[in-house]
Write a protein that holds these residues in place. Structure first.
Motif, mmCIF file in Angstrom:
data_model
loop_
_atom_site.group_PDB
_atom_site.id
_atom_site.type_symbol
_atom_site.label_atom_id
_atom_site.label_comp_id
_atom_site.label_asym_id
_atom_site.label_seq_id
_atom_site.Cartn_x
_atom_site.Cartn_y
_atom_site.Cartn_z
ATOM 1 N N ILE A 200 -2.808 22.119 -6.291
ATOM 2 C CA ILE A 200 -3.904 21.844 -7.022
ATOM 3 C C ILE A 200 -4.506 23.161 -7.533
ATOM 4 N N PHE A 201 -4.828 24.123 -6.512
ATOM 5 C CA PHE A 201 -5.491 25.335 -6.543
ATOM 6 C C PHE A 201 -4.863 26.396 -7.297
ATOM 7 N N GLY A 202 -3.091 26.167 -7.361
ATOM 8 C CA GLY A 202 -2.391 27.094 -8.067
ATOM 9 C C GLY A 202 -2.388 27.104 -9.238
ATOM 10 N N GLN A 203 -2.951 26.139 -10.234
ATOM 11 C CA GLN A 203 -3.055 25.761 -11.388
ATOM 12 C C GLN A 203 -4.080 27.089 -12.011
ATOM 13 N N ASP A 204 -3.338 27.516 -13.233
ATOM 14 C CA ASP A 204 -4.219 28.602 -13.995
ATOM 15 C C ASP A 204 -5.599 28.076 -14.273
ATOM 16 N N SER A 205 -5.851 26.899 -14.589
ATOM 17 C CA SER A 205 -7.254 26.070 -15.053
ATOM 18 C C SER A 205 -7.473 24.789 -14.356
ATOM 19 N N TYR A 206 -8.614 24.680 -13.918
ATOM 20 C CA TYR A 206 -9.082 23.210 -13.266
ATOM 21 C C TYR A 206 -10.530 23.179 -13.114
ATOM 22 N N SER A 207 -11.197 22.315 -12.867
ATOM 23 C CA SER A 207 -12.582 22.213 -12.658
ATOM 24 C C SER A 207 -12.934 21.599 -11.532
ATOM 25 N N GLY B 180 -21.699 31.147 -13.114
ATOM 26 C CA GLY B 180 -22.937 31.004 -11.987
ATOM 27 C C GLY B 180 -22.672 30.623 -10.784
ATOM 28 N N LEU B 181 -21.384 30.483 -10.126
ATOM 29 C CA LEU B 181 -21.054 30.004 -8.940
ATOM 30 C C LEU B 181 -21.647 31.154 -8.008
ATOM 31 N N LYS B 182 -21.759 30.767 -6.993
ATOM 32 C CA LYS B 182 -22.285 31.550 -5.882
ATOM 33 C C LYS B 182 -21.861 31.039 -4.588
ATOM 34 N N ARG B 183 -22.049 32.190 -3.492
ATOM 35 C CA ARG B 183 -21.724 31.888 -1.805
ATOM 36 C C ARG B 183 -22.437 30.548 -1.699
ATOM 37 N N GLY B 184 -21.831 29.546 -0.714
ATOM 38 C CA GLY B 184 -22.251 28.545 -0.239
ATOM 39 C C GLY B 184 -22.440 27.386 -1.388
ATOM 40 N N ASP B 185 -21.841 27.577 -2.427
ATOM 41 C CA ASP B 185 -21.619 26.319 -3.268
ATOM 42 C C ASP B 185 -20.573 25.597 -2.657
ATOM 43 N N LEU B 186 -20.786 24.196 -2.936
ATOM 44 C CA LEU B 186 -19.850 23.211 -2.133
ATOM 45 C C LEU B 186 -19.117 22.235 -3.375
ATOM 46 N N PHE B 187 -17.932 21.817 -3.158
ATOM 47 C CA PHE B 187 -17.339 20.796 -4.092
ATOM 48 C C PHE B 187 -16.387 19.981 -3.308
ATOM 49 N N ASN B 188 -16.182 18.742 -3.894
ATOM 50 C CA ASN B 188 -15.474 17.843 -3.058
ATOM 51 C C ASN B 188 -14.192 17.154 -4.139
ATOM 52 N N ALA B 189 -14.137 17.647 -5.277
ATOM 53 C CA ALA B 189 -12.925 17.087 -6.251
ATOM 54 C C ALA B 189 -12.525 18.339 -6.989
ATOM 55 N N VAL B 190 -11.267 17.992 -7.499
ATOM 56 C CA VAL B 190 -10.821 18.937 -8.466
ATOM 57 C C VAL B 190 -10.141 18.036 -9.495
ATOM 58 N N ASN B 191 -10.544 18.538 -10.807
ATOM 59 C CA ASN B 191 -10.275 17.585 -12.064
ATOM 60 C C ASN B 191 -10.576 16.157 -11.680
ATOM 61 N N GLY B 192 -11.772 15.925 -11.216
ATOM 62 C CA GLY B 192 -12.244 14.472 -10.952
ATOM 63 C C GLY B 192 -11.534 13.996 -9.715
ATOM 64 N N VAL B 193 -10.567 14.343 -9.138
ATOM 65 C CA VAL B 193 -9.829 13.593 -8.088
ATOM 66 C C VAL B 193 -10.336 14.362 -6.705
ATOM 67 N N LYS B 194 -10.816 13.435 -5.795
ATOM 68 C CA LYS B 194 -11.436 13.721 -4.425
ATOM 69 C C LYS B 194 -10.298 14.642 -3.917
ATOM 70 N N LEU B 195 -10.902 15.621 -3.008
ATOM 71 C CA LEU B 195 -9.846 16.230 -2.196
ATOM 72 C C LEU B 195 -9.730 15.529 -0.797
ATOM 73 N N THR B 196 -8.650 15.471 -0.266
ATOM 74 C CA THR B 196 -8.533 14.807 0.999
ATOM 75 C C THR B 196 -7.526 15.638 1.922
ATOM 76 N N ARG B 197 -7.154 15.358 3.166
ATOM 77 C CA ARG B 197 -6.581 15.943 4.071
ATOM 78 C C ARG B 197 -4.762 16.001 3.630
ATOM 79 N N ASN B 198 -4.887 15.043 2.900
ATOM 80 C CA ASN B 198 -3.320 14.932 2.247
ATOM 81 C C ASN B 198 -3.166 15.586 1.000
ATOM 82 N N THR B 199 -4.056 16.129 0.446
ATOM 83 C CA THR B 199 -3.964 16.878 -0.879
ATOM 84 C C THR B 199 -3.043 18.020 -0.564
ATOM 85 N N ASP B 200 -2.289 18.325 -1.820
ATOM 86 C CA ASP B 200 -1.086 19.548 -1.901
ATOM 87 C C ASP B 200 -2.242 20.351 -2.396
#
Length: 494
Positions: free
Chosen positions: A180-187, A156-176
């Motif tokens: 993070i997004f190269g994983q086959d599964s993540y939340s 049910g995701l759609k254009r314009g949806d926003l997120f700020n963390a992956v697997n519960g870890v906040k995204l920052t400028r220093n995130t790899d």
């Protein structure tokens, strides 16, 4: 794209030093001499050096690629032994010229070939990243579109949806981001923005990637707007496998009797040169056989082409009346084109804009484009650098820049990108629904076509909108690449 085959007639191109004994030539395919240093990647390294020496656009800027760089096999092998991996060698042979941001090497050319065909592992979300504020390192993701038939659509995701963390870890400028997004599964942890403030929703969505073939023709429709019929094509990648479907879409535009066309390349990072020529021929049609673009190779290959049987014609790409399958092109005969472009619009997308400029009125709406005017080819570890006969011991391939594209008038080297005629920047807190007439970017183009005026920007609604230089497509091996497909060196004379 036609298959380009040519013979290397200049012996010096493949003889790296002057010597009467061919056995001392590091270009030879034979085994190393007993005194030569050995490393586990030696055969791959030799292939990389030979490929770069043969075809690299910026060869003249790299002393280590000079034809007379090595006097003996021993010197050649000692040079290769200094590099810890094929990747470090390849990067060491690239020009420090800032224009080469795009040559690359892969250790799995099968995955590269699949990417060129639109096949990759995907969970279905295409997104970009933005800073929360100029004073913060915090980052949020914004979904640009959802691929049909994927896990993201099912969730049910759609254009314009926003997120700020992956697997519960906040995204920052220093995130790899690649990791993070190269994983086959993540939340992802979804958020809302209210008056410039992030509000946690408490909703986490788990996503899993699967093999997926993406149709680059995301939307093709005729819009009736204030009494005018306007074609709208959101085209996300120049993939040759879908040229027939692309031609079919233009056939529908033609049947509908559209008077204008909006070509949406806002997220299109490029692809096949041949497809860029074909879509430009579909937009027009009245210039069949005229010069679409000119190719500028390194000095050695430029001279090689020019002195060949076809002469300068070998360096010219012309408008066509058939696609690569031989099917007749459905051409619209337009004299004006409106293009939606952003800083993610690159390579083959820019080739279309630049190639059409001398012929028709191209109105670019949006932002400065990426500034990618070079094309590459895939070189394999084989006698002629083609796919056939590739060394079965590994799956390395290199994708060096080999040529610059110029339009009919010689325009090239737009390092800083192509400048829009009408400025517009997407507001990620108010993105709208793609293909709907009230989607802000599309509406800007529609209003400009009909009324000659339009908004030049959207309100930021208190949100920074500072986009980070990373997007989902950066995970693909062909990211922002323009390439000539089916390219081979037909033979090598030694």
């Amino acid at each position: 794209m036609r298959t380009i085959q040519f013979k290397i007639l200049l012996l010096s191109l493949f003889i790296v030093f002057s010597c009467s004994n061919d056995d001392d030539n590091p270009q030879d395919q034979g085994t190393t001499t007993p005194e030569a240093p050995i490393n586990s990647d030696q055969n791959i390294d030799q292939f990389i050096w030979k490929g770069m020496n043969a075809a690299y656009l910026y060869k003249a800027n790299v002393g280590d690629l000079a034809n007379n760089r090595f006097n003996t096999n021993q010197e050649f092998f000692q040079f290769l032994s200094k590099f810890k991996s094929p990747e470090t060698l390849f990067n060491g042979l690239k020009s420090t010229n800032p224009e080469d941001r795009f040559s690359f090497i892969v250790d799995d050319y099968i995955a590269l070939e699949q990417a060129f065909s639109g096949i990759s592992k995907s969970n279905g979300i295409d997104f970009g990243l933005s800073l929360v504020s100029q004073d913060s390192d915090d980052v949020i993701g914004f979904i640009r579109y959802i691929l049909p038939g994927t896990d993201a659509e099912a969730k049910g995701l759609k254009r314009g949806d926003l997120f700020n963390a992956v697997n519960g870890v906040k995204l920052t400028r220093n995130t790899d981001f690649n990791t993070i997004f190269g994983q086959d599964s993540y939340s992802i942890n979804l958020i809302n923005i209210t008056n410039g403030t992030i509000v946690e929703t408490g909703q986490n969505v788990s996503l899993t990637k699967a093999q997926y073939t993406e149709n680059p023709i995301f939307i093709a429709k005729t819009i009736e707007y204030q009494g005018q019929k306007i074609g709208y094509l959101m085209y996300n990648s120049f993939v040759g496998n879908f040229d027939a479907q692309l031609n079919e879409a233009f056939g529908k535009f033609k049947t509908d009797g559209i008077g204008d066309l909006i070509l949406d390349l806002r997220y299109n990072g490029g692809g096949s040169v041949r497809t860029a020529i074909d879509i430009s021929s579909m937009i027009t049609g009245q210039f069949n056989g005229e010069i679409f673009s000119k190719e500028i190779w390194n000095d050695e290959l430029q001279n090689q082409f020019s002195s060949g049987a076809d002469g300068e014609e070998a360096l010219i790409n012309r408008f066509k009346n058939t696609i690569r399958t031989g099917e007749q092109i459905n051409s619209l005969g337009l004299t004006k084109l409106h293009v939606l472009a952003t800083n993610r619009t690159a390579s083959a997308s820019e080739l279309v804009i630049n190639g059409l400029e001398p012929y028709i009125d191209v109105i670019q709406i949006g932002e400065l484009t990426t500034g990618k005017f070079q094309a590459s080819v895939t070189l394999y570890d084989s006698q002629g650098f083609g796919r056939e006969g590739a060394n079965s011991a590994h799956t390395y391939a290199i994708q060096p820049l080999v040529l610059k594209s110029a339009n009919k008038n010689g325009v090239t080297d737009f390092v800083n990108g192509l400048t829009p005629d009408l400025m517009f920047k997407e507001n990620i807190s108010s993105m709208g629904v793609l293909g709907e007439i009230d989607e802000p970017f599309l509406k800007t183009a529609l209003d400009f076509i009909v009324n000659g005026t339009a908004l030049t920007a959207t309100s930021k609604n208190g949100f920074t909108n500072d986009i980070i230089d990373w997007e989902t497509k950066a995970l693909l091996p062909n990211y922002q690449r323009m390439y000539k497909d089916n390219f081979t060196f037909s033979s090598i004379n030694k």
